[in-house]
Scaffold this motif. Structure first.
Motif, PDB file in Angstrom:
ATOM      1  N   PHE A  71       0.818  -1.206   0.000  1.00 48.10           N
ATOM      2  CA  PHE A  71       0.000   0.000   0.000  1.00 48.10           C
ATOM      3  C   PHE A  71       0.857   1.263   0.000  1.00 48.10           C
ATOM      4  N   VAL A  72       2.074   1.170   0.444  1.00 52.10           N
ATOM      5  CA  VAL A  72       3.002   2.304   0.343  1.00 52.10           C
ATOM      6  C   VAL A  72       3.295   2.573  -1.128  1.00 52.10           C
ATOM      7  N   LEU A  73       3.483   1.510  -1.897  1.00 51.52           N
ATOM      8  CA  LEU A  73       3.733   1.648  -3.327  1.00 51.52           C
ATOM      9  C   LEU A  73       2.504   2.214  -4.033  1.00 51.52           C
ATOM     10  N   ILE A  74       1.334   1.723  -3.682  1.00 50.07           N
ATOM     11  CA  ILE A  74       0.098   2.228  -4.281  1.00 50.07           C
ATOM     12  C   ILE A  74      -0.088   3.712  -3.939  1.00 50.07           C
ATOM     13  N   TYR A  75       0.182   4.070  -2.686  1.00 52.14           N
ATOM     14  CA  TYR A  75       0.070   5.465  -2.257  1.00 52.14           C
ATOM     15  C   TYR A  75       1.021   6.349  -3.061  1.00 52.14           C
ATOM     16  N   SER A  76       2.220   5.857  -3.321  1.00 52.44           N
ATOM     17  CA  SER A  76       3.183   6.618  -4.116  1.00 52.44           C
ATOM     18  C   SER A  76       2.676   6.830  -5.536  1.00 52.44           C
ATOM     19  N   VAL A  77       2.097   5.793  -6.119  1.00 55.06           N
ATOM     20  CA  VAL A  77       1.567   5.891  -7.478  1.00 55.06           C
ATOM     21  C   VAL A  77       0.404   6.881  -7.522  1.00 55.06           C
ATOM     22  N   VAL A  78      -0.490   6.801  -6.549  1.00 57.10           N
ATOM     23  CA  VAL A  78      -1.623   7.740  -6.496  1.00 57.10           C
ATOM     24  C   VAL A  78      -1.108   9.169  -6.340  1.00 57.10           C
ATOM     25  N   GLY A  79      -0.011   9.328  -5.622  1.00 54.27           N
ATOM     26  CA  GLY A  79       0.609  10.644  -5.447  1.00 54.27           C
ATOM     27  C   GLY A  79       1.420  11.099  -6.648  1.00 54.27           C
ATOM     28  N   GLY A  80       1.497  10.272  -7.673  1.00 61.71           N
ATOM     29  CA  GLY A  80       2.187  10.639  -8.900  1.00 61.71           C
ATOM     30  C   GLY A  80       3.650  10.236  -8.964  1.00 61.71           C
ATOM     31  N   ASP A  81       4.139   9.499  -7.989  1.00 63.31           N
ATOM     32  CA  ASP A  81       5.539   9.082  -7.957  1.00 63.31           C
ATOM     33  C   ASP A  81       5.675   7.677  -8.554  1.00 63.31           C
ATOM     34  N   LEU A  82       5.817   7.605  -9.865  1.00 59.40           N
ATOM     35  CA  LEU A  82       5.957   6.314 -10.540  1.00 59.40           C
ATOM     36  C   LEU A  82       7.370   5.756 -10.437  1.00 59.40           C
ATOM     37  N   SER A  83       8.316   6.576 -10.017  1.00 56.73           N
ATOM     38  CA  SER A  83       9.696   6.103  -9.914  1.00 56.73           C
ATOM     39  C   SER A  83       9.828   4.988  -8.879  1.00 56.73           C
TER      40      SER A  83
END
Length: 178
Positions: A71-83
């Motif tokens: 969910f940390v990874l999903i949160y990053s993606v939702v926040g626009g951080d695809l890196s």
């Protein structure tokens, strides 16, 4: 987290509305949305997800897979951080595990004389059961007790993999295997 089950429920019920899942009620859509993303696997139907059309089974697969993603990874993606997705060794390992085991299971089903499904059904059941068991969701798209011993042994091994660290899954997490 609220958005994922909501998206799943809308997806499942939309399949009903467009005629691809006539057996899917609003209750079924909500119940399965809540349990596919949380990887808890409860189904009010005795046949599990096998009670629904192939379209529903295909739609459930990505929600189980996302539920077993960090969910940390999903949160990053939702926040626009695809890196973070590109840099996550665990995520890549998780995808390789799902793809590799699915491929092996589909191949085993394809040569299994007891399994009499079409090519689409063979691929669908192989992928669905792999994702369901690896993510510890526990849904069933078919009665896999009728599958060959090697196919069932692969599913048994899948129970010990689990999803990513920081996800809703049980079992050993992929980061530990990595």
């Amino acid at each position: 987290y609220i958005g994922l089950p909501a998206l799943a429920a809308v997806t499942y019920y939309t399949l009903h509305l467009v005629g691809l899942a006539p057996e899917m009620t609003a209750f079924d859509a909500i119940a399965h949305a809540l349990t596919s993303v949380s990887t808890s696997g409860f189904s009010p139907r005795a046949e599990s997800v096998g009670a629904f059309s192939p379209a529903v089974q295909w739609a459930v697969i990505p929600f189980m897979a996302v539920g077993a993603t960090s969910f940390v990874l999903i949160y990053s993606v939702v926040g626009g951080d695809l890196s973070r997705v590109r840099k996550s060794e665990e995520f890549h390992f998780y995808l390789v595990i799902l793809a590799g085991i699915s491929t092996v299971l589909v191949a085993l089903l394809a040569v299994d004389t007891q399994f009499d499904g079409s090519t689409e059904a063979t691929v669908r059941h192989g992928i669905f059961q792999t994702v369901s068991i690896v993510t510890t969701t526990g849904y069933a798209s078919t009665d896999f007790e009728l599958w060959s011993a090697p196919a069932k042994q692969i599913l048994l091994l899948c129970m010990f993999i689990g999803g990513m660290s920081g996800s809703t899954t049980c079992s050993i997490k992929t980061v530990r295997w990595l």
